[in-house]
Design a protein around this motif. Structure first.
Motif: not given
Length: 170
Positions: A130, A85-86, A82
């Motif tokens: 997801g 990705r962020a 994450e």
């Protein structure tokens, strides 16, 4: 058109039994990630996914190392962290698919090997986006998306004549 770029790597010679394996899985992953597929996720242009076409031994090692399960399986998905990705990293994650398990399942279910590989490419990509199938409602939603994407690719419903919840345990 899909914004995702798919790189297919071969780790097992057994995949030579399906000469168009790379093209099939690339098309499947791109179709699942296409913003018109109904997945509710829009990917930035240049997003990448790597697919490793390996064998049961390779999947067993990955499954043991990452999931603590000492067995082969058909497909594993590894979403990018994450934090990456962020930060806008373009890599969505990796998918690994085991030849022997895929071949065995296709034969047992009376499916074409190419169609089963396509299904698993879609399934793996949806995980990276997801989606999951740990609870019944999520499994049903994920399977509905798989059916829709596969229909667009000309692949028959992989869950026809099967118990959809039992199928997700593979």
């Amino acid at each position: 058109m899909s914004a995702v770029e798919v790189e297919v790597l071969f780790q097992a010679a057994a995949w030579s039994a399906l000469p168009d394996a790379a093209a099939l899985v690339e098309r499947a992953v791109q179709a699942a990630c296409d913003d018109g597929a109904g997945v509710g996720v829009v990917l930035a242009e240049g997003t990448t996914i790597v697919v490793l076409l390996t064998d049961d031994a390779g999947l067993r090692a990955l499954n043991r190392h990452w999931r603590g399960k000492d067995s082969a399986t058909n497909v594993l998905s590894f979403p990018a962290p994450e934090v990456a990705r962020a930060a806008g990293e373009p890599h969505l994650g990796d998918i690994a698919i085991a030849f022997e398990t895929v071949e065995r399942e296709a034969a047992a279910d009376g499916k074409r090997l190419a169609d089963h590989l396509t299904h698993l490419g879609v399934h793996g990509a949806l995980h990276l986006l997801g989606y999951d199938h740990e609870i019944t409602e999520d499994a049903e939603a994920m399977e509905a998306l798989e059916r829709a994407v596969l229909a667009r690719l000309g692949v028959a419903d992989p869950y026809a004549d099967t118990d959809p919840i039992a199928e997700t345990s593979r």
